[in-house]
Design a protein around this motif. Structure first.
Motif, PDB file in Angstrom:
ATOM      1  N   LYS A 108       8.723  -2.380  -3.291  1.00 21.67           N
ATOM      2  CA  LYS A 108       7.590  -2.212  -2.349  1.00 21.67           C
ATOM      3  C   LYS A 108       7.195  -0.771  -2.045  1.00 21.67           C
ATOM      4  O   LYS A 108       5.896  -0.634  -1.769  1.00 21.67           O
ATOM      5  CB  LYS A 108       8.126  -3.234  -1.135  1.00 21.67           C
ATOM      6  CG  LYS A 108       7.867  -4.622  -1.227  1.00 21.67           C
ATOM      7  CD  LYS A 108       8.260  -5.218   0.025  1.00 21.67           C
ATOM      8  CE  LYS A 108       7.121  -5.010   1.209  1.00 21.67           C
ATOM      9  NZ  LYS A 108       7.393  -5.598   2.530  1.00 21.67           N
ATOM     10  N   LYS A 109       8.251   0.163  -1.957  1.00 21.51           N
ATOM     11  CA  LYS A 109       7.867   1.503  -1.554  1.00 21.51           C
ATOM     12  C   LYS A 109       7.165   2.120  -2.694  1.00 21.51           C
ATOM     13  O   LYS A 109       6.382   2.787  -2.503  1.00 21.51           O
ATOM     14  CB  LYS A 109       9.461   1.966  -1.377  1.00 21.51           C
ATOM     15  CG  LYS A 109       9.064   3.567  -0.790  1.00 21.51           C
ATOM     16  CD  LYS A 109      10.671   4.195  -0.645  1.00 21.51           C
ATOM     17  CE  LYS A 109      10.358   5.493  -0.255  1.00 21.51           C
ATOM     18  NZ  LYS A 109      11.844   6.095   0.015  1.00 21.51           N
ATOM     19  N   GLU A 110       7.734   1.806  -4.031  1.00 22.33           N
ATOM     20  CA  GLU A 110       7.066   2.545  -5.011  1.00 22.33           C
ATOM     21  C   GLU A 110       5.608   2.126  -5.277  1.00 22.33           C
ATOM     22  O   GLU A 110       4.577   2.679  -5.462  1.00 22.33           O
ATOM     23  CB  GLU A 110       7.809   2.113  -6.253  1.00 22.33           C
ATOM     24  CG  GLU A 110       9.057   2.657  -6.671  1.00 22.33           C
ATOM     25  CD  GLU A 110       9.895   2.169  -7.823  1.00 22.33           C
ATOM     26  OE1 GLU A 110       9.397   1.251  -8.453  1.00 22.33           O
ATOM     27  OE2 GLU A 110      10.844   2.678  -8.063  1.00 22.33           O
ATOM     28  N   LYS A 111       5.211   0.713  -4.771  1.00 23.74           N
ATOM     29  CA  LYS A 111       3.893   0.280  -5.052  1.00 23.74           C
ATOM     30  C   LYS A 111       3.157   0.922  -3.777  1.00 23.74           C
ATOM     31  O   LYS A 111       1.623   1.408  -3.927  1.00 23.74           O
ATOM     32  CB  LYS A 111       3.941  -1.389  -4.789  1.00 23.74           C
ATOM     33  CG  LYS A 111       2.583  -2.034  -4.734  1.00 23.74           C
ATOM     34  CD  LYS A 111       2.641  -3.444  -4.488  1.00 23.74           C
ATOM     35  CE  LYS A 111       0.937  -3.845  -4.627  1.00 23.74           C
ATOM     36  NZ  LYS A 111       1.064  -5.429  -4.210  1.00 23.74           N
ATOM     37  N   SER A 112       3.656   1.112  -2.844  1.00 26.79           N
ATOM     38  CA  SER A 112       2.864   1.885  -1.553  1.00 26.79           C
ATOM     39  C   SER A 112       2.598   3.191  -1.925  1.00 26.79           C
ATOM     40  O   SER A 112       1.537   3.446  -1.443  1.00 26.79           O
ATOM     41  CB  SER A 112       3.772   1.839  -0.259  1.00 26.79           C
ATOM     42  OG  SER A 112       3.043   2.357   0.570  1.00 26.79           O
ATOM     43  N   ASN A 113       3.627   3.781  -2.516  1.00 26.76           N
ATOM     44  CA  ASN A 113       3.146   5.295  -3.113  1.00 26.76           C
ATOM     45  C   ASN A 113       2.114   5.181  -3.796  1.00 26.76           C
ATOM     46  O   ASN A 113       1.285   6.051  -3.948  1.00 26.76           O
ATOM     47  CB  ASN A 113       4.484   5.868  -3.573  1.00 26.76           C
ATOM     48  CG  ASN A 113       5.575   6.209  -2.521  1.00 26.76           C
ATOM     49  OD1 ASN A 113       5.109   6.306  -1.323  1.00 26.76           O
ATOM     50  ND2 ASN A 113       6.707   6.354  -3.015  1.00 26.76           N
ATOM     51  N   ASP A 114       1.992   4.233  -5.085  1.00 27.34           N
ATOM     52  CA  ASP A 114       1.021   4.185  -5.933  1.00 27.34           C
ATOM     53  C   ASP A 114      -0.363   3.982  -5.153  1.00 27.34           C
ATOM     54  O   ASP A 114      -1.511   4.612  -5.820  1.00 27.34           O
ATOM     55  CB  ASP A 114       1.327   3.190  -6.902  1.00 27.34           C
ATOM     56  CG  ASP A 114       2.487   3.397  -7.909  1.00 27.34           C
ATOM     57  OD1 ASP A 114       2.800   4.696  -7.953  1.00 27.34           O
ATOM     58  OD2 ASP A 114       2.853   2.702  -8.428  1.00 27.34           O
ATOM     59  N   ASP A 115      -0.459   3.162  -4.309  1.00 25.71           N
ATOM     60  CA  ASP A 115      -1.650   2.804  -3.540  1.00 25.71           C
ATOM     61  C   ASP A 115      -2.159   4.125  -3.004  1.00 25.71           C
ATOM     62  O   ASP A 115      -3.450   4.244  -2.825  1.00 25.71           O
ATOM     63  CB  ASP A 115      -1.310   1.705  -2.630  1.00 25.71           C
ATOM     64  CG  ASP A 115      -1.189   0.243  -3.275  1.00 25.71           C
ATOM     65  OD1 ASP A 115      -1.717   0.324  -4.435  1.00 25.71           O
ATOM     66  OD2 ASP A 115      -0.780  -0.614  -2.556  1.00 25.71           O
ATOM     67  N   GLU A 116      -1.248   4.818  -2.209  1.00 27.39           N
ATOM     68  CA  GLU A 116      -1.746   6.191  -1.567  1.00 27.39           C
ATOM     69  C   GLU A 116      -2.146   7.221  -2.494  1.00 27.39           C
ATOM     70  O   GLU A 116      -3.174   7.986  -2.234  1.00 27.39           O
ATOM     71  CB  GLU A 116      -0.683   6.471  -0.574  1.00 27.39           C
ATOM     72  CG  GLU A 116      -0.330   5.673   0.481  1.00 27.39           C
ATOM     73  CD  GLU A 116       1.019   6.237   1.348  1.00 27.39           C
ATOM     74  OE1 GLU A 116       1.462   7.320   0.806  1.00 27.39           O
ATOM     75  OE2 GLU A 116       1.386   5.486   2.390  1.00 27.39           O
ATOM     76  N   SER A 117      -1.519   7.153  -3.529  1.00 23.85           N
ATOM     77  CA  SER A 117      -2.001   8.323  -4.724  1.00 23.85           C
ATOM     78  C   SER A 117      -3.288   7.917  -5.386  1.00 23.85           C
ATOM     79  O   SER A 117      -3.823   8.912  -5.865  1.00 23.85           O
ATOM     80  CB  SER A 117      -0.811   8.358  -5.698  1.00 23.85           C
ATOM     81  OG  SER A 117      -0.672   7.276  -6.705  1.00 23.85           O
TER      82      SER A 117
END
Length: 677
Positions: A108-117
């Motif tokens: 979930k943390k990795e997905k959140s970073n991808d969304d923000e990038s």
């Protein structure tokens, strides 16, 4: 803007997920509770089947873990976490469930970073330029609109302010009274809350004062005083402010009533208790305006002006918005000749109440004392503006304009005053004085006679009318009024001189000499009386007396043409020719073209046998005045003395042609003498 929209959508999705998780967790918990309930029922119902139940539980756990794996693969991390939470609730030490939970959190943390990038790149240069251009044009339009709105608002504000000022002015007096009443009411209401007993006591005091006031208005003064005394007795002693203010109110009512009384005994009957209550009020409460005002008025009546100033100053200090306090203070300061202070007080009164005509009028009088004629004129006009029927203001305005030299304005002001009071002697007199000064003796005579119609015994008007009639060469009529003034005030040198002058002109030299002599007894240095009396003695061949008065006149006024010429004539009669020439020349320095003096000087030169000087001066006289018969005759005699018979004959013949009757016999005799030679 797009990034923000994107973030907003992510936020909305995340909120939806969180909301969903809450719902799932809530359902799961309910399920757990339900299962726990069912389990309890089962346990209570069938104890021997525990082993089969463990197998069922293991199977459920395996199925749940399988489902969790599937959710992880599809990226449905929240649903996976919901199932993991359920397992961990049942067994917090489930190592497999804990490992999967850590894995899901990491994913979930990795997905959140991808969304923000993720960002959306848009070329906005053109759009920004267009927006900027539109913003500039819009700014210009907005500025123009704002300016127009500003002007409109300013105009509206000006009109609104003007109306507001007018409304405020109309409401001022009412507001002042309402303010005092409101403050008093507020204090009374506050006191009334303290206790019912106190309230009754307060009401009793108020009722007694109200009844006393009514009795004052109806003229029942003894009854009014009794009610005020009852009010004093009923005062709540512990309530200093209330008691002080009520005593102040009584004091003000009594003094106001006393001022309207014509009977002295009644006036004093109300004044004395007014002073008593004022002093008593200050014992309760020092900082009150009304008691100081009453004490100031009483001090003014008693002519204790220093105390009056102190008391009115205290009244102003305690109530700086009462125009009457400043006005009364200014009046006392004016009486004490403290004109600068009086000006400040009257100006303060007009500032508070610009419609108070008395303050404007007194301010004008004060400006007069300070020598500020313009300030006086402005103030008197303000008084008239406040009250168009203020007769005294018109009169004082006329005086100020007259002093300034604005005679048309002064006459208009006096005439306006006469429309309100046609009998006003000062206005009638002053219009006459202005017309006399302007040489308009007909109009002057009209206004002086109008004044005499209302005050026939007024000495000043009789004197002034005589001067106007003298200006119109109505000597006989003028004598009547001049005599009235001189006899009415025999100690006035001016009146006596005026009467003597008119009698002198009428040929009544005996009365003229008597009047001039009486004038000089009062004022020995009266130049014109000395000169005229000396001239009368000269004409009556009383040369010694003439010399005495004319010498005095010249010593008093070395620039008096008449006195110098007359003194020279005395020297001429006394055959003191050198002195005569000296004084005739002094007279000619003052009036170089006066032919009477020049003729006298010519005669002196001839008497001194300085014929050439006499001849030259006679020729100058004839050049400026060819019709002067005496000059022809005297010049002919000078030519004869110079043995110039031809010119002597020439001027005698010219005299016969111009004025055949002038010294006819002497002219004829001289011509005969010339012919015989």
């Amino acid at each position: 803007m797009n990034d923000n929209n994107h973030q907003d959508k992510n936020t909305q999705n995340q909120n939806a997920i969180n909301k969903k998780r809450i719902i799932i967790i809530a359902v799961s918990v309910a399920a757990v509770l339900l299962v726990g309930t069912i389990g309890t029922i089962i346990v209570k119902g069938v104890v021997s089947s525990s082993k089969s139940q463990e197998l069922v539980a293991d199977q459920e756990r395996a199925n749940t873990l399988s489902l969790i794996e599937r959710y992880i693969q599809k990226g449905e991390y929240d649903r996976a976490m919901d199932l993991l939470d359920k397992l961990l609730i049942e067994n917090a030490n489930d190592t497999e469930a804990l490992a999967l939970s850590d894995k899901v959190l990491e994913l979930k943390k990795e997905k959140s970073n991808d969304d923000e990038s993720r960002t959306i790149s848009v070329d906005t240069d053109g759009l920004e330029n267009a927006v900027n251009k539109m913003a500039q044009e819009n700014a210009k339009s907005q500025a123009a609109l704002a300016e127009a709105l500003k002007l409109q608002e300013e105009k509206a504000a000006t009109e609104k302010q003007k109306k507001a000022e007018q409304a405020a002015e109309e409401a001022r007096r009412k507001a002042l009274a309402e303010k005092t009443a409101a403050e008093q009411k507020a204090r009374e209401e506050e006191l009334a809350k303290k206790s019912q007993a106190l309230k009754k006591q307060i009401e009793l005091v108020k009722d007694e004062i109200a009844t006393g006031k009514a009795q004052l208005l109806s003229g029942q003064f003894d009854s009014a005083l009794d009610h005020f005394k009852s009010a004093e007795k009923a005062l709540p002693q512990e309530e200093k402010d209330f008691s002080g203010s009520k005593l102040a109110e009584i004091s003000g009512l009594l003094f106001e009533s006393s001022e309207s009384q014509e009977d002295l005994e009644t006036k004093v009957k109300l004044e004395n208790p007014a002073v008593y209550y004022a002093e008593k009020a200050l014992d309760y409460k020092e900082n009150q305006a009304i008691p100081h005002y009453v004490l100031g008025k009483k001090a003014n009546i008693d002519k204790d002006y220093s105390k009056a100033v102190d008391e009115f100053t205290e009244a102003v200090s305690n109530d700086s918005q009462n125009y009457l306090y400043y006005y009364e203070l200014g009046k006392v300061q004016y009486r004490l000749k403290k004109y600068s202070s009086a000006k400040t007080s009257f100006a303060s009164s007009t500032k508070i109440d610009s419609s108070f005509e008395n303050a404007w009028f007194n301010l004008g009088l004060t400006y007069n004392k300070l020598g500020n004629t313009d300030g006086a004129i402005t103030s008197f006009r303000k008084a008239i503006q406040a009250n168009s029927l203020y007769a005294k203001a018109y009169k004082e305005l006329g005086k100020a304009l007259q002093k300034k030299g604005d005679f048309p304005g002064a006459i208009n002001a006096y005439k306006s005053e006469l429309e309100l009071d046609m009998t006003d002697l000062t206005a009638l007199q002053n219009i006459g004085i202005i017309y006399t000064y302007q040489g308009n003796y007909d109009q002057a005579e009209i206004y002086y006679k109008k004044a005499l119609a209302y005050a026939p015994d007024d000495i000043v008007t009789n004197y002034n009318l005589s001067t106007a009639l003298y200006g119109n060469n109505k000597i006989d009529e003028a004598i009547k009024y001049a005599k009235f003034a001189a006899e009415g005030n025999p100690n006035n040198a001016t009146y006596l001189y005026n009467y003597g002058l008119l009698k002198d002109l009428s040929g009544d030299w005996e009365t003229a000499i008597s009047s001039y002599t009486a004038c000089l007894r009062i004022d020995p240095n009266h130049v014109k009386a000395n000169n005229n009396l000396g001239k009368l003695y000269l004409d009556n061949d009383m040369d010694d007396n003439a010399f005495k008065y004319l010498k005095k006149a010249v010593s008093l006024d070395p620039e008096s043409f008449e006195a110098i010429n007359n003194l020279a004539s005395v020297y001429q009669k006394q055959e003191k020719y050198e002195d005569a020439v000296n004084y005739f020349l002094k007279a000619l320095k003052l009036k170089s073209t006066d032919n009477t003096v020049r003729m006298n000087l010519c005669k002196v030169y001839a008497a001194m046998k300085e014929y050439d000087k006499a001849k030259s001066l006679y020729l100058e006289i004839l050049q400026s005045n060819p019709s002067k018969s005496e000059a022809y005759f005297e010049l002919a005699k000078v030519f004869l003395a110079l043995q110039d018979n031809e010119n002597a004959e020439k001027y005698l013949i010219a005299l016969q042609e111009k004025d055949p009757e002038y010294e006819k016999d002497q002219v004829k005799a001289l011509l005969s003498k010339i012919s015989s030679n």
